[in-house]
Write a protein that holds these residues in place. Sequence first.
Motif, mmCIF file in Angstrom:
data_model
loop_
_atom_site.group_PDB
_atom_site.id
_atom_site.type_symbol
_atom_site.label_atom_id
_atom_site.label_comp_id
_atom_site.label_asym_id
_atom_site.label_seq_id
_atom_site.Cartn_x
_atom_site.Cartn_y
_atom_site.Cartn_z
ATOM 1 N N THR A 414 -38.802 -41.691 -41.833
ATOM 2 C CA THR A 414 -39.533 -40.804 -42.734
ATOM 3 C C THR A 414 -40.867 -40.449 -42.087
ATOM 4 O O THR A 414 -41.261 -41.061 -41.083
ATOM 5 C CB THR A 414 -39.780 -41.490 -44.085
ATOM 6 O OG1 THR A 414 -40.552 -42.684 -43.873
ATOM 7 C CG2 THR A 414 -38.455 -41.860 -44.755
ATOM 8 N N PRO A 415 -41.597 -39.453 -42.616
ATOM 9 C CA PRO A 415 -42.931 -39.156 -42.068
ATOM 10 C C PRO A 415 -43.809 -40.403 -42.036
ATOM 11 O O PRO A 415 -43.662 -41.310 -42.870
ATOM 12 C CB PRO A 415 -43.476 -38.108 -43.052
ATOM 13 C CG PRO A 415 -42.256 -37.438 -43.595
ATOM 14 C CD PRO A 415 -41.207 -38.508 -43.671
ATOM 15 N N ASP A 416 -44.729 -40.437 -41.095
ATOM 16 C CA ASP A 416 -45.540 -41.639 -40.880
ATOM 17 C C ASP A 416 -46.262 -42.086 -42.142
ATOM 18 O O ASP A 416 -46.341 -43.287 -42.441
ATOM 19 C CB ASP A 416 -46.559 -41.395 -39.765
ATOM 20 C CG ASP A 416 -45.891 -41.319 -38.397
ATOM 21 O OD1 ASP A 416 -44.719 -41.726 -38.282
ATOM 22 O OD2 ASP A 416 -46.549 -40.843 -37.451
ATOM 23 N N TRP A 417 -46.815 -41.133 -42.905
ATOM 24 C CA TRP A 417 -47.576 -41.530 -44.085
ATOM 25 C C TRP A 417 -46.663 -42.139 -45.153
ATOM 26 O O TRP A 417 -47.065 -43.065 -45.873
ATOM 27 C CB TRP A 417 -48.354 -40.343 -44.653
ATOM 28 C CG TRP A 417 -47.510 -39.226 -45.200
ATOM 29 C CD1 TRP A 417 -47.009 -38.159 -44.518
ATOM 30 C CD2 TRP A 417 -47.073 -39.073 -46.556
ATOM 31 N NE1 TRP A 417 -46.269 -37.355 -45.353
ATOM 32 C CE2 TRP A 417 -46.305 -37.873 -46.616
ATOM 33 C CE3 TRP A 417 -47.261 -39.813 -47.716
ATOM 34 C CZ2 TRP A 417 -45.727 -37.426 -47.794
ATOM 35 C CZ3 TRP A 417 -46.681 -39.365 -48.900
ATOM 36 C CH2 TRP A 417 -45.927 -38.188 -48.933
ATOM 37 N N VAL A 418 -45.431 -41.648 -45.234
ATOM 38 C CA VAL A 418 -44.470 -42.231 -46.175
ATOM 39 C C VAL A 418 -44.099 -43.644 -45.729
ATOM 40 O O VAL A 418 -44.064 -44.586 -46.537
ATOM 41 C CB VAL A 418 -43.199 -41.360 -46.277
ATOM 42 C CG1 VAL A 418 -42.137 -42.054 -47.135
ATOM 43 C CG2 VAL A 418 -43.535 -39.995 -46.852
ATOM 44 N N ALA A 419 -43.831 -43.795 -44.428
ATOM 45 C CA ALA A 419 -43.457 -45.116 -43.902
ATOM 46 C C ALA A 419 -44.594 -46.112 -44.085
ATOM 47 O O ALA A 419 -44.358 -47.298 -44.362
ATOM 48 C CB ALA A 419 -43.092 -45.000 -42.420
ATOM 49 N N THR A 420 -45.838 -45.663 -43.949
ATOM 50 C CA THR A 420 -46.983 -46.569 -44.110
ATOM 51 C C THR A 420 -47.109 -47.051 -45.541
ATOM 52 O O THR A 420 -47.333 -48.234 -45.807
ATOM 53 C CB THR A 420 -48.289 -45.865 -43.678
ATOM 54 O OG1 THR A 420 -48.182 -45.491 -42.307
ATOM 55 C CG2 THR A 420 -49.483 -46.791 -43.863
ATOM 56 N N ILE A 421 -46.957 -46.135 -46.497
ATOM 57 C CA ILE A 421 -47.133 -46.500 -47.908
ATOM 58 C C ILE A 421 -45.943 -47.296 -48.435
ATOM 59 O O ILE A 421 -46.102 -48.386 -48.993
ATOM 60 C CB ILE A 421 -47.357 -45.237 -48.759
ATOM 61 C CG1 ILE A 421 -48.689 -44.575 -48.375
ATOM 62 C CG2 ILE A 421 -47.344 -45.573 -50.252
ATOM 63 C CD1 ILE A 421 -48.933 -43.247 -49.051
ATOM 64 N N LEU A 422 -44.735 -46.766 -48.263
ATOM 65 C CA LEU A 422 -43.552 -47.435 -48.801
ATOM 66 C C LEU A 422 -43.098 -48.592 -47.927
ATOM 67 O O LEU A 422 -42.336 -49.447 -48.371
ATOM 68 C CB LEU A 422 -42.409 -46.436 -48.979
ATOM 69 C CG LEU A 422 -42.667 -45.310 -49.983
ATOM 70 C CD1 LEU A 422 -41.430 -44.421 -50.118
ATOM 71 C CD2 LEU A 422 -43.060 -45.884 -51.347
ATOM 72 N N GLY A 423 -43.573 -48.640 -46.684
ATOM 73 C CA GLY A 423 -43.253 -49.773 -45.822
ATOM 74 C C GLY A 423 -44.062 -51.005 -46.138
ATOM 75 O O GLY A 423 -43.772 -52.092 -45.648
ATOM 76 N N SER A 424 -45.079 -50.866 -46.981
ATOM 77 C CA SER A 424 -45.839 -52.021 -47.482
ATOM 78 C C SER A 424 -45.220 -52.457 -48.802
ATOM 79 O O SER A 424 -45.159 -51.682 -49.764
ATOM 80 C CB SER A 424 -47.306 -51.645 -47.696
ATOM 81 O OG SER A 424 -47.960 -52.598 -48.507
ATOM 82 N N GLU A 425 -44.745 -53.693 -48.854
ATOM 83 C CA GLU A 425 -44.062 -54.184 -50.047
ATOM 84 C C GLU A 425 -44.927 -54.044 -51.300
ATOM 85 O O GLU A 425 -44.452 -53.621 -52.360
ATOM 86 C CB GLU A 425 -43.672 -55.658 -49.867
ATOM 87 C CG GLU A 425 -42.804 -55.942 -48.664
ATOM 88 C CD GLU A 425 -43.590 -56.257 -47.410
ATOM 89 O OE1 GLU A 425 -42.987 -56.721 -46.422
ATOM 90 O OE2 GLU A 425 -44.829 -56.019 -47.422
ATOM 91 N N ILE A 426 -46.195 -54.393 -51.165
ATOM 92 C CA ILE A 426 -47.076 -54.413 -52.331
ATOM 93 C C ILE A 426 -47.367 -52.999 -52.810
ATOM 94 O O ILE A 426 -47.297 -52.705 -54.010
ATOM 95 C CB ILE A 426 -48.377 -55.164 -52.002
ATOM 96 C CG1 ILE A 426 -48.061 -56.611 -51.616
ATOM 97 C CG2 ILE A 426 -49.332 -55.140 -53.193
ATOM 98 C CD1 ILE A 426 -49.257 -57.383 -51.099
ATOM 99 N N SER A 427 -47.707 -52.097 -51.871
ATOM 100 C CA SER A 427 -48.040 -50.742 -52.292
ATOM 101 C C SER A 427 -46.809 -50.027 -52.842
ATOM 102 O O SER A 427 -46.906 -49.243 -53.803
ATOM 103 C CB SER A 427 -48.645 -49.949 -51.130
ATOM 104 O OG SER A 427 -47.727 -49.793 -50.077
ATOM 105 N N ALA A 428 -45.625 -50.286 -52.268
ATOM 106 C CA ALA A 428 -44.393 -49.666 -52.780
ATOM 107 C C ALA A 428 -44.121 -50.125 -54.209
ATOM 108 O O ALA A 428 -43.830 -49.309 -55.097
ATOM 109 C CB ALA A 428 -43.217 -50.011 -51.871
ATOM 110 N N ALA A 429 -44.206 -51.429 -54.452
ATOM 111 C CA ALA A 429 -43.956 -51.956 -55.795
ATOM 112 C C ALA A 429 -44.991 -51.432 -56.787
ATOM 113 O O ALA A 429 -44.653 -51.057 -57.918
ATOM 114 C CB ALA A 429 -43.975 -53.485 -55.768
ATOM 115 N N ALA A 430 -46.267 -51.397 -56.360
ATOM 116 C CA ALA A 430 -47.330 -50.934 -57.261
ATOM 117 C C ALA A 430 -47.147 -49.465 -57.606
ATOM 118 O O ALA A 430 -47.280 -49.065 -58.772
ATOM 119 C CB ALA A 430 -48.691 -51.163 -56.603
#
Length: 467
Positions: A414-430
Amino acid sequence: MTARATGHAASPRPEDEVLPAPQLLGYGLQHVLAMVGGIIAVPLIVGGAAGLEPAESATLVACALLVSGLATILQTIGVPFLGSRLPLVQGISFASVSTMVTIIAGESDGERGLRVVAGAVVVAALVGLVVAPFLSRLIRFFPAVVTGSIITVIGVSLMPVAAGWITGQPTVAGGENPDYLSPTNLVLSLVTLALVLVMSSVRALARLAVLLGLVLGTLVAFVVGRTSLDGVGDASVVAVLTPFAFGTPLFEVGAIVAMVVVMVVIMVETTADILAVGEVVGTPVDSRRVADGVRADMISSAIAPVLNSFPATAFAQNVGLVALTGVRSRFVVATGGAVLVLLGLSPVLASLVTVIPLPVLGGAGLVLFGTVAASGVRTLARVDFDDHRNLVVVAVSLGFGLLPVVNEEFWSRTPDWVATILGSEISAAALVAFTLNLFFTVLRRGERGADEEPAAAPAAPAAGSRD
């Protein structure tokens, strides 16, 4: 009628308890030992990517300890508008590692890469400082169904860290790791876990169970030859840290944009940890307190490059330690911050702490990280699951939060910004829990009708007193 008018003092907050000096030091040291492995890992990874010499990497490690200590003191003691004043340990963020390594790889040499990283971190942290108050206003949309989901994911997502400490990595510099999946390391971690559990069952020792487990586990490691004091005597007693040791920051737009995305993730993670430790301590956390905590995070991250370090964030494993031991005093964690500062300024003391082998840390981590997850389950116990929408919020947020745990490459295309946000367990869940709860809250209000009072709408926690 006010407390003063009635003659009664306001109820003290549990986190404001001041313990005797020996307890402050003992419990504070316990926090340090529980998280020091996480602090030193980031500078070692980044230093390796930059091709630094061992002495230069040691400088990064010392600076990381110093910055973590200063950031912890600011977060726990606080000054006006800075610091949540909660027992929250600050350390160097793992969320920024991949972005920093990528930035370094794109430069002509490692030291220039470090300068570009420094510039990106400073600018991104200042952007975060401006955004923090707006982020904190969303706190009223974080009821138990959201916070419980996030806290549970925090605990579960830390389990691979504990597992990695126990098994080691398949490869090390120079080839395969002969100790990878070593039965000796597995036994060592289980012995440490057993020691922590035994200490926890003894009332007089329960609050120091992790510290004693780590110390005794390290002694067992000495006996079986899994650690030594080699190199401790060669370390200097005091080190003088030079600001901008690798050169002044360089500012490149692409690196800055990438780091701003990372900083958003760090802010979300810190907000989640503030909410988590508030739940564990049993103290009110309002939007102002969250804003002060995130601002402290961003100020620490902005100053970190001056001291040759990287973005700071709250460490979730120490939330588990607060829950496990029941020691809720923020002054205990502030004392741990002072210990980190001493370690950063004294290489010989830092080398003593790093004698603790990773399998020993992993054994203690199993109970610490599991305690965080259990705290999330306890929070979810307050949720009305007869409403199927709450069940959906928990199910989907847990699913998204655990995707990066079960498959690290899930978002890699996915685009880098998507991978950065959703690739973090905590930020994805939040993000998912917040969005779904907001969506279903709007639906609930619609079902009641525009003229009905939205009695079930989530509300912010009551504001706590401020000293």
